[in-house]
Design a protein around this motif. Sequence first.
Motif, PDB file in Angstrom:
ATOM      1  N   HIS A 191       0.249  -1.283  -0.204  1.00  0.00           N
ATOM      2  CA  HIS A 191       0.200  -0.218   0.013  1.00  0.00           C
ATOM      3  C   HIS A 191       0.638   1.262  -0.454  1.00  0.00           C
ATOM      4  N   LEU A 194       2.669   1.646  -3.380  1.00  0.00           N
ATOM      5  CA  LEU A 194       1.480   2.240  -4.503  1.00  0.00           C
ATOM      6  C   LEU A 194       1.414   3.680  -4.310  1.00  0.00           C
ATOM      7  N   LEU A 224      -7.579  -2.043  -1.728  1.00  0.00           N
ATOM      8  CA  LEU A 224      -6.514  -2.373  -3.145  1.00  0.00           C
ATOM      9  C   LEU A 224      -7.346  -3.173  -4.211  1.00  0.00           C
TER      10      LEU A 224
END
Length: 978
Positions: A191, A194, A224
């Motif tokens: 996470h 990204l 996600l």
Amino acid sequence: MSEFIPGQRWISDGEAELGLGTILNVDFRSVTVLFAASQETRTYSVRQAPLTRVVFGSGDRIDAADGWQLIVDDTKEIDGLIVYIGETDDGELRELSEAQIADSMQFNQARDRLLTGQVDRNDWFDLRFRTLHHFHRIEQNPALGLAGPKIDLIPHQLYIADEVSRRHAPRVLLADEVGLGKTIEAGLILHRLLLTGRAQRALILVPDSLTHQWLVELLRRFGLEVTLLDEQQSQAYGDANPFEAGQLVLASQQWLFANPHRQSQADDSHWDMLIVDEAHHLDWSPEGSGPGYACVERLAHATPGLLLLTATPEQMGVESHFARLRLLDPDRYHDLAAFKAEEAGYIEVATAIDALDSLPGESAAFTAVERVIDDSDSQALLETLVDAESGEAQRDAARRQLREQLLDRHGTGRVMFRNSRRHVAGFPERRLHTASLELPSAYRRLLRKLGRDEDALDELLIETGLDHPDVLLYLDTTYRALSDDPLNAEPWWQIDPRVTWLLELLTDAGRDKVLVIAHDRETATDLAEALRVLGGMHAPVFHEGMSLVERDRAAADFSDEEEGSQVMVCSEIGSEGRNFQFCRHLVMFDLPQHPDQLEQRIGRLDRIGQRHAIEIHVPVFADSPGERLLRWYQEGMDAFSAPHGVGSDLYDAFGDALADALLDPESLDAIIAETRALFETRLAERDAGRNRLLELNACRHERAETVASAIRELDTDKALPRYLDQAFDIFGIDSQDLGGDMNHLRAGPHMLDGLPGLAKGEEGFTATTSRSRALTRDDVQHLSWEHPLVREIVGRILDGAMGNTALALLNHPAIPAGRLMVELVFRTYCPAPSRLHVNRFLPPTAIRVLLDESGANLSDKVSFTGLAKNLKKVKKAVARDLIKSRHDQLRELLTQGEGEADRELPTIIETAQQRMRDELDGELTRLQALARHNPAVRDDEIQALRDERQALDTAIEGTRLRLDAVRVIVTVDNETRR
């Protein structure tokens, strides 16, 4: 739209941060644009390209690619390209083709929209300014990327996620014990990478049985969305590569490892991160590797980042563990013998670290520490620690630094993180309940025959096709295999007292959930049928023969608190990966042979966050092989009390002897005694050697608390609810207050399209800004600055034109009517590749300039908030007329405002560069020092950090300002307003 011609300059309407683009090529369907400053290329449909042609007007200043500047006076067109005519700063008359404009130039949308009379609502302008302010603040928060996910703030998880995600292309083994949250750690790392732009594409390979669990966890906890690939999905793409279908791809290991064609397609795709769960199943030996290992090895070689997950890194021995490390760094881990020799030295390091707490004072402790340090920095810290004149604060600092140096410089701590329950709080008590049952006659006849006749076991193995010792431990399976015997006419569950015992247990448990695990798939299926027939109970089954949808449906049925089933029956597959911590009763209908499988079964319930004691129920037949196996587990290794991590060693040492002793109780006592002795030896070695180093290194609590504190700061940010109220109103999102700090969000009739989770006509979702409330309910989302909806809103505002112009009226008794003011918001612009994450040092920074019509700068005298609350809206037609009447004056003020803002830019750049150098120079010095001692520090990691520092320095130095938003303010009196 103008005709696209190669060499023309355009900007992206939706991605303004990409900078100035150049048309590369165009055909009748598509146009390709190169954004050189940010090293990105985009291809758009010719008919719907979200692009705006860059055209400069008279008086505008243009930067040429080779460094000079032109002040535009006139233009002409040659072969579809604009040629600008004007003077340089030296007064030289020159021409500049648009193809030769510097890539760092931008099209200043706000200026041109204003001067052409395009104005937005005042509340849009306000939201834009506040968005820029909050974005600047949040992007520099040290918890960025870790604060949004819906997780508890557990120190070791936060430390690992923070440590790993800060590295260039991290390659690590996440090896926490069962239940400590490896999946959460991997999700946090992914996470953050990204969110910060350091990764864009990831491939996640998990066991077939866990694909949907990963799919749901990534969406529910981390927001996600991933593409789940299987053969059916892949065939839908025809000849195209299915692995190019999404940025995040989730696939079954069994499917991919068995399909060379799909492996080739995966190899041909570019990945920034590869995540492999249950990595201990990858088969490798010095003589060769299995297809799964070979597949992962190829992908790992081509992918910069790699996360391997396993709760049992040494389940299959030191060779298996070495094989995992080999995937992470084949240059570092290339010699198995050298690796074994290196590990033998870790005991001294662990002893030295423990000895630090005895200093100053004990000479033996001094000797233990001095023996393992070999550099002047560490020696100086040791001398400070033992110096009689050192103060207590100096000693504490020296002790802390020396401990961190020793942890950093020795062992596999940089590539492997392993926390154990001994050092992590929050786990429940385990309570073992055993029931000794009488053997049914059919089982008794079988065991008596085996005890009397030495050849009977071999005959039984041949007759049943079962393995030894399965044929002894799983008597119901053996009974089924002998179904041709007329004495075995009845179904096993009608003669097995464990079934009656289980029905009584379920009655006593009341409404409590009960998970039942059996070794064999058919046993699980038959047992569910027995519960239905004999007890009238519905028991969903979970086994390897079911489809993923069927397994998920069974798990959902079991987990439903209100209407779900009380009991679920699993085969051994139920002990791998699934999380049933909402349940506290575990029935081991039989016992697995391997200690690691036993621990995996318990670990489905015994996880961090479990609120109840774990009640472990084990029925065994008196004087049977199962009872002897239970004794070995209890007396030999305390297997039910807590995970110890040495079960694999004990099984390797005594598994064969134990199998023989299942029919020879006289030899069992000796095996248990030998097992106990080795158990205590292995625990002592673990505490002294590499595992001790790993546990010390796997959670540095000061760092963890720093991250947790930064997250709590964002969690309690009072600006977020106020911001959301304003943003939801402007974007057309209906928010219904449900009480308890929860709101239900749904698309309003005029909502802007494409907002995550809020499709028009659908129900929307319930969300809360409270982490604790979100964690209590799976159906409630955690609304934070990192939530996909909030990120989308912020992105649309900052990357688009929404609110970048406005006109308002101001009624002030001290200012005569008809006066003009201009409120300019400039924004730093630093084009750089996303992988650099330049925002951590220089996020878009607002410079506000407020000028009156004489050019006086009022920025320090009149605040944004104080001015905004006194402004009144005006009709757009009136606004356009006002702008048209003051056109020349506005151009002058815009130009003057640029000069005012430019004076502040050098300080912003200098501050950002200093912040970057302080952080990266310190990290580079640390890594270079570590590399002299610890070969786990890769050369490419150090070089990448050098390159990153240089690229960031260049990018920050090239920061420019652009006019992000402008508001024209005209003073009026009460009469005029009427």
